[in-house]
Design a protein around this motif. Structure first.
Motif, short mmCIF file in Angstrom:
data_model
loop_
_atom_site.label_atom_id
_atom_site.label_comp_id
_atom_site.label_asym_id
_atom_site.label_seq_id
_atom_site.Cartn_x
_atom_site.Cartn_y
_atom_site.Cartn_z
N VAL A 99 0.85 -1.20 0.00
CA VAL A 99 0.00 0.00 0.00
C VAL A 99 0.88 1.25 0.00
N GLN A 100 0.73 2.06 -1.03
CA GLN A 100 1.45 3.34 -1.15
C GLN A 100 0.44 4.46 -0.94
N PRO A 101 0.33 5.00 0.28
CA PRO A 101 -0.74 5.97 0.58
C PRO A 101 -0.50 7.36 0.03
N ASN A 102 0.73 7.66 -0.43
CA ASN A 102 1.07 8.98 -0.96
C ASN A 102 0.86 10.06 0.09
N VAL A 103 1.43 9.82 1.26
CA VAL A 103 1.37 10.79 2.36
C VAL A 103 2.78 11.27 2.62
N GLY A 104 3.01 12.57 2.50
CA GLY A 104 4.33 13.12 2.73
C GLY A 104 4.71 13.11 4.19
N VAL A 127 10.95 -4.49 2.53
CA VAL A 127 11.62 -3.23 2.85
C VAL A 127 10.55 -2.16 2.94
N ILE A 128 10.41 -1.54 4.10
CA ILE A 128 9.45 -0.45 4.25
C ILE A 128 10.23 0.86 4.37
N ARG A 184 16.72 -13.91 -2.50
CA ARG A 184 15.38 -13.84 -1.95
C ARG A 184 14.57 -12.78 -2.70
N SER A 185 13.29 -13.06 -2.89
CA SER A 185 12.39 -12.04 -3.42
C SER A 185 12.26 -10.91 -2.42
N LEU A 186 12.02 -9.72 -2.94
CA LEU A 186 11.97 -8.53 -2.09
C LEU A 186 10.76 -7.69 -2.48
N ALA A 187 10.03 -7.23 -1.47
CA ALA A 187 8.89 -6.34 -1.68
C ALA A 187 9.19 -5.02 -1.00
N ARG A 188 9.25 -3.94 -1.77
CA ARG A 188 9.58 -2.62 -1.24
C ARG A 188 8.33 -1.75 -1.21
N CYS A 189 7.97 -1.27 -0.02
CA CYS A 189 6.78 -0.45 0.16
C CYS A 189 7.19 0.91 0.71
N ALA A 190 6.97 1.97 -0.08
CA ALA A 190 7.33 3.33 0.32
C ALA A 190 6.08 4.20 0.33
N ASN A 191 6.03 5.15 1.24
CA ASN A 191 4.80 5.94 1.40
C ASN A 191 4.49 6.79 0.18
N TRP A 248 2.29 -2.09 4.83
CA TRP A 248 2.21 -0.63 4.85
C TRP A 248 3.61 -0.07 5.05
N PRO A 249 3.86 1.20 4.68
CA PRO A 249 5.23 1.72 4.69
C PRO A 249 5.75 2.08 6.07
N GLU A 250 7.00 2.51 6.09
CA GLU A 250 7.67 2.96 7.31
C GLU A 250 6.90 4.11 7.95
N ALA A 251 6.81 4.08 9.29
CA ALA A 251 6.20 5.16 10.07
C ALA A 251 4.77 5.47 9.63
N THR A 252 4.02 4.42 9.24
CA THR A 252 2.61 4.63 8.93
C THR A 252 1.89 5.23 10.13
N LEU A 253 2.22 4.73 11.32
CA LEU A 253 1.66 5.26 12.56
C LEU A 253 2.75 6.03 13.29
N PRO A 254 2.59 7.34 13.50
CA PRO A 254 3.65 8.13 14.12
C PRO A 254 3.62 8.09 15.64
N PHE A 255 3.10 7.03 16.22
CA PHE A 255 3.12 6.89 17.67
C PHE A 255 3.05 5.41 18.01
N ASP A 256 3.19 5.10 19.28
CA ASP A 256 3.39 3.74 19.75
C ASP A 256 2.07 2.97 19.78
N VAL A 257 1.98 1.93 18.95
CA VAL A 257 0.77 1.11 18.90
C VAL A 257 0.57 0.37 20.22
N SER A 258 1.67 -0.04 20.86
CA SER A 258 1.55 -0.84 22.07
C SER A 258 0.97 -0.06 23.24
N THR A 259 1.08 1.28 23.22
CA THR A 259 0.57 2.08 24.34
C THR A 259 -0.70 2.84 23.99
#
Length: 534
Positions: A229-234, A427-428, A456-463, A271-282
């Protein structure tokens, strides 16, 4: 080439070096790397002082690094200039050590020390926190996958050694041809052909053999379908969202895109790197919502998020959420949240994501360079190989390795993941800060080397893109346009064989370093004997 002050030839070498890196969509200048250092090497044949050698060598490295990674100026000009200066200074010992050996045994003999010295020094730099490998020599050939299939034997280090050897052979041939007063071109051309034929035929022949051998295996290998998923969010867009209304924003950005392809029954969504800008666990509301949608989709999800420890420090992390975990969490008491499988980024960009040695001297944190106005420091994750296990639609257990953005430049960590059982790689990346520069083209190209060296096959997901797939031969497919809200869906071959590089990721560069040290010692001994004899 006329002997003169090395400065002009250093500038030419730096220009050729920088242009050889993958920065253009249609123009391929990778062959410049085969001879880019020849001008500077030839300039060092004559009487050159230590100051001239050091200054001209640093100039060549600075120009080359600046051109190869010029997109850093888009992030922030001050950051770019700082990186160009520091990284060229860290690479300078290669050229100074070569010059020292040249003074001991002469220019021709010293050239043979340069290929293992360059390779071993680059490898050493990856083992300390100051350097960034963005302009390492071997990465210049990333897009020429047919010529670099031998990465499965020696990794990116083998490419660097091959390139430096190519430069050394051409420099020696040029010097030999220039010894006569006339007819230099007539003497030089046969020598260049004699060098180019084996230097290109050997890697091309191995590539032809390996591609022909592996293609039938890939056709019969087990496969899964992955949706990227490439959400196109800067970068700034995510930072500006508050935690309270982020669930709604997340639904608009990535939930909508994901639900559009669930009917195609992917085995994994990324989903890409830093999709959620805060801690999911908390953040219970976000965590519960995430578990709810994964259970509804009945598809495993890998995503990036940030574990913020305080206002200044955080972890850059990746998380796996499976339908099985979601169903298990539903039956837990509210005060007992489920234990989440998390990977924390281990390789960090110096002075941007982390300040070297700040863990020992906290005052050094003041040296952090702001990126897009932010100066948060990322803490290094534990050095463990974290695989993500999930079940596909047939209920078969699969293993995926995750790398976050910049970590594609550290292949040894990926080799450990594959050796530990990862059957494919994800790779996110958060490429929003790079704007529409060539950065994402380079990072996507570098992923080819990772796929080839590990097989190995590689899947790269960037925002914001590039979002794409690479097969174990380094061939890219399934890409979607940059800066558009898109979903890339691809069939990915799974692997279980271990390449020689995966088994021994540090063997070749360590051997090169040992050979360079041995060569330097022999030169010193030879010089001592000559001095005593005289």
């Amino acid at each position: 080439m006329k002997r003169a002050s090395p400065w002009r030839w250093a500038a030419l070498s730096g220009l050729l070096y920088g242009l050889s890196f993958p920065s253009f969509t249609q123009l391929h200048l990778e062959p410049l790397a085969w001879f880019c250092w020849v001008p500077w090497l030839l300039a060092l044949r004559g009487p050159v002082s230590w100051g001239q050698a050091a200054g001209s060598g640093w100039l060549a490295l600075w120009i080359g690094t600046a051109i190869a990674t010029r997109w850093l100026l888009v992030v922030q000009p001050g950051v770019g200039l700082f990186v160009f200066t520091v990284q060229s200074a860290l690479m300078l010992p290669i050229l100074l050590l070569f010059f020292a050996v040249r003074r001991l045994v002469g220019w021709r003999r010293a050239l043979w020390v340069l290929p293992p010295l360059w390779t071993g020094w680059e490898w050493l730099l990856t083992r300390q926190p100051l350097h960034t490998p963005l302009a390492f020599f071997g990465y210049s050939q990333a897009n020429w996958y047919g010529l670099i299939q031998y990465c499965d034997l020696v990794g990116v280090w083998g490419i660097a050694c091959w390139l430096v050897l190519f430069n050394v052979l051409i420099a020696r041939a040029w010097a030999q041809a220039a010894e006569g007063r006339t007819g230099m071109t007539r003497r030089l051309l046969p020598r260049l052909i004699a060098i180019a034929l084996p230097m290109l035929a050997l890697p091309a022949g191995y590539g032809w053999y390996r591609i022909g051998e592996l293609e039938p295996r890939l056709a019969q290998a087990p496969r899964i379908t992955i949706a990227l998923v490439q959400p196109n969010v800067g970068y700034g867009g995510k930072e500006q969202e508050s935690q309270r209304d982020y669930v709604k924003a997340m639904e608009q950005m990535v939930i909508r895109s994901t639900e559009s392809i669930i009917a195609h029954h992917p085995d994994l969504v990324v989903w890409p790197e830093a999709t959620l800008p805060f801690d999911v666990s908390t953040q219970a509301a976000v965590r519960d919502y995430l578990l709810l949608v994964v259970e509804r989709w009945n598809v495993p999800l890998i995503l990036g998020f940030q574990e913020r420890l305080d206002e200044r420090h955080l972890y850059n992390s990746a998380l796996l959420v499976t339908p099985q975990l979601a169903r298990y969490a539903r039956d837990l008491p509210r005060d007992q949240p489920p234990r989440l499988k998390v990977y924390r980024k281990q390789e960090l960009v110096p002075f941007a994501e982390q300040v070297p040695f700040a863990d020992r001297v906290p005052a050094l944190e003041a040296l952090a360079l702001p990126i897009d106005g932010a100066t948060s420091l990322i803490l290094k994750g534990d050095p463990v190989a974290t695989r993500f296990a999930f079940r596909d639609h047939q209920g078969v257990k699969r293993w995926a390795g995750v790398r976050i953005c910049y970590e594609v430049l550290y292949p040894a960590g990926t080799a450990r993941l594959v050796a530990d059982g990862a059957a494919m790689l994800t790779v996110i990346s958060n490429d929003g800060p790079f704007g529409r520069s060539t950065a994402t083209l380079q990072l996507a190209a570098y992923s080819r080397i990772l796929a080839i060296s590990t097989r190995r096959s590689l899947a790269r997901c960037a925002n914001t893109g590039l979002t794409l797939f690479a097969d174990p031969l380094g061939r890219l497919y399934g890409s979607v346009p940059r800066w558009e809200e898109q979903v890339a869906v691809g069939s990915v071959a799974l692997g279980n064989d271990l390449s020689l590089y995966v088994r021994y990721p540090d063997l070749f560069p360590a051997a090169c370093l040992g050979a360079a040290v041995l060569g330097a010692l022999l030169a010193w001994v030879r010089m001592g004997r000559a001095a005593r004899a005289s």
